[in-house]
Design an enzyme around this catalytic site. Sequence first.
Site, PDB file in Angstrom:
ATOM      1  CB  ALA A   1       0.008  17.930 -17.734  1.00 17.35           C
TER       2      ALA A   1
ATOM      3  N   GLY B   1       2.146  22.035 -20.614  1.00 18.59           N
ATOM      4  CA  GLY B   1       2.243  22.753 -19.345  1.00 18.59           C
ATOM      5  C   GLY B   1       3.632  23.341 -19.111  1.00 18.59           C
TER       6      GLY B   1
ATOM      7  CD  GLU C   1      -0.564  25.449 -20.802  1.00 19.05           C
ATOM      8  OE1 GLU C   1      -0.354  24.412 -20.140  1.00 19.05           O
ATOM      9  OE2 GLU C   1      -1.681  25.743 -21.232  1.00 19.05           O
TER      10      GLU C   1
ATOM     11  CD  GLU D   1      -1.109  21.438 -24.217  1.00 17.65           C
ATOM     12  OE1 GLU D   1      -0.775  21.787 -25.374  1.00 17.65           O
ATOM     13  OE2 GLU D   1      -0.733  22.044 -23.201  1.00 17.65           O
TER      14      GLU D   1
END
Length: 257
Positions: free
Chosen positions: A65, A108, A111, A131
């Site tokens: 992210a 992310g 992911e 994270e």
Amino acid sequence: MADPVLLERPAEGVWLVRINRPEARNALNLEVRKLLARHLGDLGEDTTTRAIVLTGNDKSFAAGADIKEMAEAGTIEMLQRGIHRLWRAIAACPKPVIAAVNGYALGGGCELAMTCDIIIAGESAMFGQPEVKIGIIPGGGGTQRLTRVAGKFKAMKYVLTGELFGAREAFEMGLVSEVVPDAGVEKRAVELALLIAALPPLAVQLAKEAVLAGMDAPLTSALALEAKSLQILFSSQDQKEGMRAFIEKRKPKFSGR
Ligand code: CAA
């Protein structure tokens, strides 16, 4: 400024979706997420698209992210951004999606690779869910998909420490389908996409659906779904063509019907 997500067509029936924010190691800002959801949605509906390759550049698949975009956000703002809906749209693509991973696939980015159906990684690719190091936890399936792939103890090790792991280890834990030399990642992903593109699309679509829906269901329900999907395919022209071509010792001509 260059488009942050590029669409390329490396071969007939195959589209390549490229995340293009090299200045930010392909961090997933809202614009990139929306474009990914839109492109995968459109390609998912396009009957001429048979397989999709999702990639970044040689340094980074995606570094997670966009931290700068969310650093000062509050709870309501995060809720209103609807990132969870964008994740769902990306994961809902009915066509096979192959992640071609070079460089970093972190947070992310890891992911995102895990929402794909096949992952081809370069030998120096690095994966991870870092994270926790910035005070949050994975939000795009990292705690769940990594655990389903690698099991509790490997997943816990990486989710709790945020440590990165390489392509070989990712392969050994079942997170990666194939490890290839860095320079050959995209080529191999397109090669696999082409193999899939030549196959009857309804069978491919139902195979993907059966694997994914089955992962979420008890074995008896999953087996029932598989059996029904197989039976449905006996209404398709491609099933008749595929089997007749085998018996007549010729190459099949699939119509997608
Ligand atoms: N968000 C925003 N910017 C990022 C970024 C990210 N995730 N990752 C890298 N960048 C930016 C850097 O800030 C830097 O920008 P400036 O040139 O303006 O300083 C540029 O990209 C290059 O980065 P580095 O100089 O750090 O490059 P490097 O090659 O030395 O390191 C890296 C690469 C290991 C990927 C490192 O940048 C890094 O650790 N990035 C953060 C990874 C991370 O923590 N990801 C998880 C994010 S949270 C998440 O993903 C969870 C969620 O969905 C909610």
